[in-house]
Design an enzyme around this catalytic site. Structure first.
Site, short mmCIF file in Angstrom:
data_model
loop_
_atom_site.label_atom_id
_atom_site.label_comp_id
_atom_site.label_asym_id
_atom_site.label_seq_id
_atom_site.Cartn_x
_atom_site.Cartn_y
_atom_site.Cartn_z
N GLU A 34 -11.96 1.05 10.15
CA GLU A 34 -12.26 0.11 9.05
C GLU A 34 -12.39 -1.33 9.57
OE1 GLU A 34 -8.84 0.11 6.49
OE2 GLU A 34 -9.74 -1.24 5.03
N MET B 12 -9.68 4.51 7.58
CA MET B 12 -8.83 3.37 7.19
C MET B 12 -7.95 2.89 8.35
SD MET B 12 -7.36 4.00 3.41
CE MET B 12 -8.08 3.15 2.03
N HIS C 161 -10.02 5.94 -0.07
CA HIS C 161 -8.61 6.05 -0.47
C HIS C 161 -8.05 7.46 -0.46
CE1 HIS C 161 -8.90 1.84 -1.60
NE2 HIS C 161 -7.58 1.86 -1.54
N HIS D 154 -24.88 18.02 17.66
CA HIS D 154 -24.27 17.34 16.51
C HIS D 154 -23.14 16.45 17.04
CE1 HIS D 154 -21.75 20.88 17.08
NE2 HIS D 154 -20.78 20.19 16.53
N GLY E 179 0.84 -1.20 0.00
CA GLY E 179 0.00 0.00 0.00
C GLY E 179 0.87 1.25 0.00
N ASP F 34 0.60 0.21 11.84
CA ASP F 34 0.42 -1.11 12.46
C ASP F 34 1.70 -1.94 12.48
OD1 ASP F 34 0.56 -1.52 9.75
OD2 ASP F 34 -1.14 -2.88 9.62
N LYS G 156 -25.46 19.84 23.40
CA LYS G 156 -24.75 19.54 22.14
C LYS G 156 -25.69 18.78 21.21
CE LYS G 156 -20.76 17.15 20.31
NZ LYS G 156 -19.35 17.34 20.28
N ARG H 174 1.09 -4.88 -5.46
CA ARG H 174 1.04 -6.13 -4.69
C ARG H 174 1.45 -7.20 -5.70
NH1 ARG H 174 -1.06 -4.02 0.12
NH2 ARG H 174 -2.67 -2.51 -0.26
N ALA I 63 -14.19 13.77 18.59
CA ALA I 63 -15.30 12.84 18.34
C ALA I 63 -16.03 12.48 19.64
CB ALA I 63 -14.76 11.56 17.70
N ASP J 237 4.03 -4.50 6.54
CA ASP J 237 4.51 -5.78 7.05
C ASP J 237 4.54 -6.89 6.00
OD1 ASP J 237 1.78 -6.02 7.02
OD2 ASP J 237 1.59 -6.80 9.06
N THR K 125 3.34 3.09 6.12
CA THR K 125 1.92 2.73 6.01
C THR K 125 1.11 3.70 6.84
OG1 THR K 125 0.25 1.17 6.82
CG2 THR K 125 2.42 0.91 7.73
N ASP L 42 -1.46 3.01 8.32
CA ASP L 42 -2.15 2.28 9.39
C ASP L 42 -1.40 2.32 10.72
OD1 ASP L 42 -3.80 1.59 7.29
OD2 ASP L 42 -2.94 -0.39 7.02
N ARG M 209 -6.95 -0.89 8.23
CA ARG M 209 -7.04 -2.37 8.20
C ARG M 209 -7.50 -2.90 9.56
NH1 ARG M 209 -2.08 -5.26 5.45
NH2 ARG M 209 -0.95 -4.11 7.03
P1 ADP Z 1 2.13 -4.05 2.71
O1 ADP Z 1 3.60 -4.11 2.48
O2 ADP Z 1 1.59 -2.67 2.57
O3 ADP Z 1 1.73 -4.75 4.00
P2 ADP Z 1 1.17 -6.37 1.17
O4 ADP Z 1 0.75 -7.17 2.35
O5 ADP Z 1 0.30 -6.39 -0.03
O6 ADP Z 1 1.42 -4.82 1.52
O7 ADP Z 1 2.63 -6.89 0.76
C1 ADP Z 1 3.32 -6.34 -0.35
C2 ADP Z 1 3.99 -7.45 -1.14
O8 ADP Z 1 4.92 -8.13 -0.31
C3 ADP Z 1 3.04 -8.54 -1.63
O9 ADP Z 1 2.40 -8.22 -2.81
C4 ADP Z 1 3.98 -9.72 -1.79
O10 ADP Z 1 4.68 -9.64 -3.02
C5 ADP Z 1 4.96 -9.51 -0.65
N1 ADP Z 1 4.54 -10.35 0.48
C6 ADP Z 1 3.49 -10.15 1.30
N2 ADP Z 1 3.37 -11.14 2.21
C7 ADP Z 1 4.39 -11.99 1.96
C8 ADP Z 1 4.82 -13.24 2.55
N3 ADP Z 1 4.18 -13.79 3.58
N4 ADP Z 1 5.91 -13.82 2.02
C9 ADP Z 1 6.57 -13.27 0.98
N5 ADP Z 1 6.21 -12.12 0.38
C10 ADP Z 1 5.14 -11.48 0.85
#
Ligand code: ADP
Length: 320
Positions: A223, A169, A250, A216, A11, A129, A214, A72, A186, A103, A125, A127, A171
């Site tokens: 998400e 957003m 988005h 409003h 992302g 996270d 209040k 991805r 909020a 991640d 990211t 997020d 996740r």
């Molecule tokens: P983000 O990096 O934002 O978390 P994704 O989860 O879509 O996004 O991961 C990005 C890319 O990293 C994926 O399209 C894939 O190519 C690779 N990837 C994700 N998970 C794995 C995994 N468990 N093992 C190997 N490559 C991975």
């Protein structure tokens, strides 16, 4: 290490460009050759690499998204795809890779390192996270974008005595919802990390606020909880207050990065290249109490980030 590559993956997040710029400039400062990989791991599989010069990264520090594009890549998750990526690195003489992403991208970097291509990752990211890291690149910008949009919603909610249920957003994580929720004042903040009671946490709070003048309300919903249309209907039925649901979507990923994200990205990009120069690999760059640190990717992926319950308590205390 004389030749490295930089990838943006998964992302997109505002500030990725500032991180790429920092990686490229640091590498050139250290007399290294640096390549930009186009469209995430797909660029490694398909050998789409562009040589980066000092001026290749001019005029991008302020731009959202990623000028290297991102993707991805399901193919990268197969052994065949991974071997193609390794072959590209070997053929091109790439000795180290900086991966900027979330991640999922870290898991890919871990697998690439295990096949002989040293990787260092940078968390980007909206997020927030990533367990080992207090703030990821893009999180601050996204929080400001959400604030900006909800402030606008508030103007119209206030004029019509309405309740706005806003989906944010993140996740499975509620960080963006909580920080933006605090900043917009909020009435209720619903995040996946904390169970909520419809009557007590929404209806009773709205009724109490209403009794003290209040009329409003903003209900921020992560998400990971979703179902905002259904929730808006239930709120309207239970309170009699006209309620509308808005899914921000988005647009939260876009926009010029804030000062905080540009600086964080610049610091992390520089640090990542120095890690590779020190012969380190399979590392995640992170920030802890405003200091840059690094962790083993595998250990970082196993870490847990406890939700900031003190912040959540504070938000509830002052949203009456
Ligand atoms: P983000 O990096 O934002 O978390 P994704 O989860 O879509 O996004 O991961 C990005 C890319 O990293 C994926 O399209 C894939 O190519 C690779 N990837 C994700 N998970 C794995 C995994 N468990 N093992 C190997 N490559 C991975």
């Amino acid at each position: 290490m004389r030749k490295i590559a930089v990838i943006t993956s998964g992302g997109d997040a505002p500030g990725m460009n500032a991180a790429v710029r920092s990686v490229v400039r640091t590498a050139i400062h250290e007399d290294m050759e640096v390549y930009g990989v186009v469209r995430g791991y797909n660029g490694l599989i398909n050998d789409e690499l562009v040589p980066m010069e000092l001026r290749s990264v001019s005029d991008i520090i302020h731009r959202g998204g990623t000028t290297l594009f991102t993707a991805r890549s399901p193919e990268f998750r197969t052994e065949e795809g991974m071997q193609k990526a390794v072959a590209t690195c070997k053929r091109r003489g790439i000795e180290g890779v900086v991966v900027i992403g979330g991640d999922g991208s870290f898991r890919g970097a871990r697998d690439l390192t295990a096949r002989g291509i040293p990787c260092v990752t940078i968390p980007a990211t909206i997020d927030n996270d990533i367990s080992c890291c207090e703030a990821t690149i893009g999180y601050d910008t996204a929080a400001n974008t959400v604030i900006d949009m909800v402030d606008k919603l508030r103007d119209t909610s206030q004029s019509h005595d309405r309740c706005s249920v806003v989906e944010v957003m993140g996740r499975h994580a509620g960080w963006l919802t909580m920080s933006a929720g605090i900043a917009v004042g909020a009435t209720s903040i619903l995040v996946p990390e904390v169970p909520y009671d419809f009557q007590k946490d929404i209806v009773d709070k709205m009724k109490m606020s209403s009794a003290t003048g209040k009329h409003h309300f903003i209900i921020m919903v992560a998400e990971g909880i979703g179902h905002v249309d259904e929730l808006a209907k239930r709120i309207e039925e239970a309170t009699g207050v006209e309620t509308r649901a808005t899914i921000l979507g988005h647009v939260q990923r876009g926009g010029n990065p804030t000062a905080r994200d540009r600086i964080l990205a610049s610091r992390m990009g520089n640090y990542a290249v120095h890690l590779l120069l020190q012969g380190k690999s399979n590392r995640v760059v992170a920030i802890k109490k405003d200091q840059l640190v690094d962790y083993d990717i595998t250990e970082a992926l196993d870490m847990k980030k406890p939700f900031d319950m003190d912040m959540y308590r504070m938000a509830n205390e002052i949203s009456i």
